[in-house]
Enzyme design. Structure first.
Site, mmCIF file in Angstrom:
data_model
loop_
_atom_site.group_PDB
_atom_site.id
_atom_site.type_symbol
_atom_site.label_atom_id
_atom_site.label_comp_id
_atom_site.label_asym_id
_atom_site.label_seq_id
_atom_site.Cartn_x
_atom_site.Cartn_y
_atom_site.Cartn_z
ATOM 1 N N ALA A 124 0.856 -1.199 0.000
ATOM 2 C CA ALA A 124 0.000 0.000 0.000
ATOM 3 C C ALA A 124 0.885 1.239 0.000
ATOM 4 C CB ALA A 124 -0.922 0.003 1.214
ATOM 5 N N SER A 182 1.014 4.143 -3.171
ATOM 6 C CA SER A 182 0.095 5.167 -3.694
ATOM 7 C C SER A 182 -1.343 4.883 -3.271
ATOM 8 C CB SER A 182 0.174 5.200 -5.232
ATOM 9 O OG SER A 182 1.426 5.674 -5.637
ATOM 10 N N ARG A 234 2.619 18.429 2.224
ATOM 11 C CA ARG A 234 3.217 18.465 0.885
ATOM 12 C C ARG A 234 3.898 19.798 0.558
ATOM 13 N NH1 ARG A 234 -1.469 14.557 -1.619
ATOM 14 N NH2 ARG A 234 -0.390 12.614 -1.113
ATOM 15 N N ARG A 275 35.904 27.262 -12.514
ATOM 16 C CA ARG A 275 36.395 26.252 -13.457
ATOM 17 C C ARG A 275 36.787 26.918 -14.774
ATOM 18 N NH1 ARG A 275 38.913 21.648 -14.639
ATOM 19 N NH2 ARG A 275 37.873 20.388 -16.253
ATOM 20 N N GLN A 311 25.705 18.466 -14.640
ATOM 21 C CA GLN A 311 26.231 18.729 -15.986
ATOM 22 C C GLN A 311 27.210 19.901 -15.968
ATOM 23 O OE1 GLN A 311 25.321 16.581 -18.267
ATOM 24 N NE2 GLN A 311 26.402 17.460 -20.011
ATOM 25 N N GLU A 369 5.713 11.170 -0.011
ATOM 26 C CA GLU A 369 4.509 11.963 0.306
ATOM 27 C C GLU A 369 3.589 12.112 -0.911
ATOM 28 O OE1 GLU A 369 4.714 15.162 3.128
ATOM 29 O OE2 GLU A 369 6.574 14.355 3.952
ATOM 30 N N THR A 429 3.582 10.176 -4.966
ATOM 31 C CA THR A 429 4.368 10.319 -6.202
ATOM 32 C C THR A 429 3.834 11.500 -7.018
ATOM 33 O OG1 THR A 429 2.861 8.924 -7.459
ATOM 34 C CG2 THR A 429 4.712 7.804 -6.365
#
Ligand code: CAA
Length: 420
Positions: free
Chosen positions: A131, A133, A245, A270, A340, A367, A369
């Site tokens: 159990a 979602s 949420r 850099r 990246q 909490e 998906t």
């Protein structure tokens, strides 16, 4: 841009304290606790001393009653330094909300003041192996036995499990009922039969334990049934998630900002082709996009949290889901782009950015998906579309659904009569 009127003085004060703690106690230990997969007690103690656990506890129970927006601002600061610590903090609100929302006066007096003082940590036990979602499909049962409930079964993915003292546990109390199957019961650490069986080895947020909690005939007094009335558990769980949420969303904003800040500092240092990589337009585009998305997420979170504080009533779930979904998707995108920018170094654990990338993934999952969030948003939109009926006049008849006695019959085509 952030100087505006929606923030209370208290919220700003709490935010400033959180930023200080993040700089002094969270960021410096982030790598260590991630490597060791250990709870950052030093930072938790600093949070307690600064009174930040009081943020989400109502004033009557020793808290600041500062609201969801203040909670979001504090969480964001902590998560900016370490996303794992952001959830280590915010999950206490998640675990406390069932008591705050549904508890009796006696229960609030009993548990909340020690949470406000930071003496007791809290966990929220809803999910189970089968159990996730489908939060109503629970199997853990709580059977009445005189003045007690006897809890049996296993919970999965309990964040703060083991370090928490108070557990809001969602159990089936009436297997025959459809809408009143579930109740929330507080189980305290040390109750016989209640154990942590498996501490998960996680991809990210490694400074906070996520565990399996086992309930082997755990007897708890009926006085621990949240609200004192069985069958309210699913509603309390959903209402809790609506309030919590925005906190996940705030973790995401913090994580995105933390990753962006590191990427900026790196890009200015850099050198490639004889110049800092921040002078290259392609890198600039990445940085600009990351900043725009982070800022958009931040303001959606603040707007949603502010609306929740102001009692947005039936729209709370929609706003909470929008903030959570948007901000956590942004955190994942920004963390990916930050790696990246760091190039090959970004892939290495010697550099702090890999952790941001690993930590970001769970934000899109826990909490609820982001698929569940989109479903919640869409359900609201479709319901709210009733208010848009006046626009039906602008939709050609040929694509309009045909109803008979209020029931949908078919999509009619010009050339075909509507059929049942
Ligand atoms: N507020 C109050 N009541 C609500 C509600 C809300 N937001 N949402 C639903 N309800 C009520 C409904 O009104 C309905 O009540 P009645 O039976 O009286 O009519 C009842 O609850 C059932 O509602 P639904 O039919 O909408 O429920 P559903 O089975 O379709 O499920 C769902 C809805 C949105 C998918 C829900 O199950 C859900 O949110 N799932 C995700 C669960 C989740 O977020 N789990 C994460 C656990 S916490 C975590 O991640 C761990 C951690 O430690 C960080």
């Amino acid at each position: 841009m952030r100087e505006n009127i929606i923030f209370t003085d208290l919220a700003k004060e709490l935010q400033a304290k959180a930023r200080e703690i993040a700089d002094k106690h969270v960021r410096p230990g982030a790598k260590k606790y991630d490597d060791l997969q250990e709870y950052n007690w030093e930072a938790a103690r600093a949070v307690a001393e600064a009174g930040l656990f009081r943020t989400f506890i109502p004033k009557e129970y020793g808290g600041h009653g500062a609201g969801i927006l203040a909670l979001a601002m504090v969480t964001e600061e902590l998560a900016k330094a370490d996303s794992g610590f952001g959830v280590a903090f915010a999950v206490n609100a998640l675990g406390s909300f069932p008591i705050i929302l549904g508890g009796t006066e006696e229960q609030k007096q009993r548990w909340l003041p020690s949470v406000a003082r930071g003496e007791k940590l809290v966990a929220f036990c809803l999910s189970e192996k089968f159990a996730g979602s489908d939060a109503s499909g629970l199997a853990v049962t709580a059977e009445e036995d005189g003045d007690h409930y006897v809890i049996r079964g296993e919970k999965k993915w309990t964040t703060n499990g083991g370090v928490a003292d108070i557990y809001s546990v969602f159990c089936v109390t009436d297997p025959t009922s459809k809408s009143r199957r579930i109740s929330a019961i507080v189980v305290e650490k040390g109750t016989p039969g209640f154990t942590v069986k498996k501490v998960e080895d996680k991809m990210g947020i490694r400074c906070v334990p996520v565990v399996e909690t086992h309930f082997d005939n755990v007897r708890v007094p009926k006085a621990n049934l949240i609200g004192g009335k069985p069958g309210m558990g699913f509603k309390h769980a959903m209402m809790t998630l609506d309030l919590a949420r925005p906190g996940v969303a705030a973790q995401a904003v913090g994580a995105a900002q933390g990753a962006l800040d590191l990427a900026l500092v790196y890009a200015n240092r850099r050198q490639q082709f004889g110049a800092p990589i921040s002078s290259f337009q392609m890198v600039q585009k990445m940085l600009a996009d990351m900043a725009m998305k982070t800022e958009a997420a931040r303001w959606l979170v603040y707007a949603c949290a502010g609306a929740v504080d102001q009692g947005a009533a039936e729209k709370v779930s929609k706003y909470a889901a929008m903030a959570k979904c948007f901000a956590t998707d942004v955190a994942m995108e920004v963390a990916t782009e930050a790696v990246q920018v760091f190039g090959g170094y970004g892939f290495m654990e010697d550099y702090p950015i890999a952790k941001f990338f690993r930590d970001a993934k769970i934000l899109q999952i826990y909490e609820g998906t982001n698929q569940v969030q989109r479903m919640v948003i869409a359900r609201h939109l479709i319901r709210e579309a009733n208010e848009l009926e006046h626009l039906a006049a602008y939709i050609p008849n040929e694509v309009q659904n045909t109803y008979r006695d209020g029931a949908l019959i078919t999509h009619s085509r010009k050339s075909e009569p509507a059929q049942r």
